[in-house]
Design an enzyme around this catalytic site. Sequence first.
Site, short mmCIF file in Angstrom:
data_model
loop_
_atom_site.label_atom_id
_atom_site.label_comp_id
_atom_site.label_asym_id
_atom_site.label_seq_id
_atom_site.Cartn_x
_atom_site.Cartn_y
_atom_site.Cartn_z
N LYS A 80 21.74 19.65 64.40
CA LYS A 80 20.47 19.85 63.68
C LYS A 80 19.51 20.76 64.44
O LYS A 80 18.87 21.64 63.86
CB LYS A 80 19.83 18.50 63.41
CG LYS A 80 18.49 18.56 62.68
CD LYS A 80 18.09 17.18 62.17
CE LYS A 80 17.98 16.16 63.27
NZ LYS A 80 16.85 16.45 64.21
N ARG A 82 12.16 8.97 58.35
CA ARG A 82 13.39 8.27 58.68
C ARG A 82 13.55 6.97 57.91
O ARG A 82 14.59 6.31 58.03
CB ARG A 82 13.44 7.98 60.18
CG ARG A 82 13.56 9.22 61.05
CD ARG A 82 13.73 8.86 62.50
NE ARG A 82 13.90 10.02 63.35
CZ ARG A 82 14.10 9.97 64.65
NH1 ARG A 82 14.14 8.79 65.25
NH2 ARG A 82 14.24 11.07 65.35
N ARG A 119 28.32 15.05 76.21
CA ARG A 119 27.09 15.76 76.58
C ARG A 119 26.65 15.45 78.01
O ARG A 119 26.75 14.31 78.47
CB ARG A 119 25.95 15.37 75.63
CG ARG A 119 25.96 16.11 74.34
CD ARG A 119 24.66 15.97 73.58
NE ARG A 119 24.17 14.60 73.42
CZ ARG A 119 23.39 14.22 72.41
NH1 ARG A 119 23.04 15.09 71.47
NH2 ARG A 119 22.96 12.98 72.34
N ARG A 177 22.90 10.84 79.62
CA ARG A 177 21.90 9.90 79.12
C ARG A 177 22.50 8.51 79.02
O ARG A 177 23.68 8.35 78.69
CB ARG A 177 21.43 10.35 77.73
CG ARG A 177 20.33 11.38 77.76
CD ARG A 177 19.93 11.85 76.37
NE ARG A 177 19.73 10.76 75.42
CZ ARG A 177 19.16 10.92 74.21
NH1 ARG A 177 18.78 12.11 73.82
NH2 ARG A 177 19.02 9.89 73.42
N ARG A 237 23.74 3.92 66.92
CA ARG A 237 22.77 4.91 66.44
C ARG A 237 23.23 5.51 65.11
O ARG A 237 22.41 5.79 64.22
CB ARG A 237 22.58 6.00 67.49
CG ARG A 237 21.81 5.52 68.72
CD ARG A 237 22.08 6.38 69.93
NE ARG A 237 21.58 7.75 69.77
CZ ARG A 237 21.89 8.73 70.61
NH1 ARG A 237 22.70 8.50 71.65
NH2 ARG A 237 21.40 9.93 70.43
#
Length: 294
Positions: free
Chosen positions: A90, A166, A201, A230, A241
């Site tokens: 995104k 959201r 990532r 992370r 998530r």
Amino acid sequence: MASPMAAAAAAAASLSPPPLSAERPIARGGIFFPGSPASSRSLRLQSTGRGGLSQATRKPRSLPRAAKAVVAVKADPLKVMIAGAPASGKGTQCELIKTKYGLVHISAGDLLRAEIAAGSENGKRAKEFMEKGQLVPDEIVVNMVKERLLQPDAQEKGWLLDGYPRSYSQAMALETLGIRPDIFILLDVPDEILVERVVGRRLDPVTGKIYHLKYSPPENEEIASRLTQRFDDTEEKVKLRLQTHYQNVESLLSIYEDVIVEVKGDALVDDVFAEIDRQLTSSLDKKTEMVASS
């Protein structure tokens, strides 16, 4: 004294038109068209003989048509919302959209952090909740978004609202304020690809650059040795998530179902943008047509 018949004949003769003569002048006239140059030749109206219409009348000279006024119609700038799961690409697509269409890119998260840093009224209220470990109420975030969308640059250039709303309550709050997109882009990427993208990532704490161990590895061993991950970029956390993301999207469908466009996000970056670009162009064309027909 003249006889009655002779008197009648004389009276009739006095009422008859004089005989036509070759020396009689021909009537002439002119027709002028708006928008024609002053030097345009006029049509000549010629008398007709026994053969009917004259040659000039049957085949008049072609004349320049009157100039038509052309009114440029400009639609309002685009209003775009975009949503996608974590690692759906995104952020990359938002940059491409912003570059081509000149829209003002607004991320609710970035906006919240900026308001807190600036010490605005909304920022102070938000900070109070965050320091207590509580979620910032929708009312505060909606006010931030509304005020940003009403600023001159967003009104003039159009806006790209990234990752917001959201939830159903957030969307309804925007609807109440009259804030509605022309198009809602929803990036669709299979879960297994999303998990792979997230788990791989890594962040360079020195430069802030994001790497991926498979798709965008670090340039050298020095950088590789300092990369961090992370805490929530694990397979277990990303699946939770994703579940939250799908619940959020489901709650928005009833509000934006007429403007939502799903775009496959598992293709090459340029291919994904090509489809988004096509959808945005179509939306802009529809806006222009509506303005022109009104």
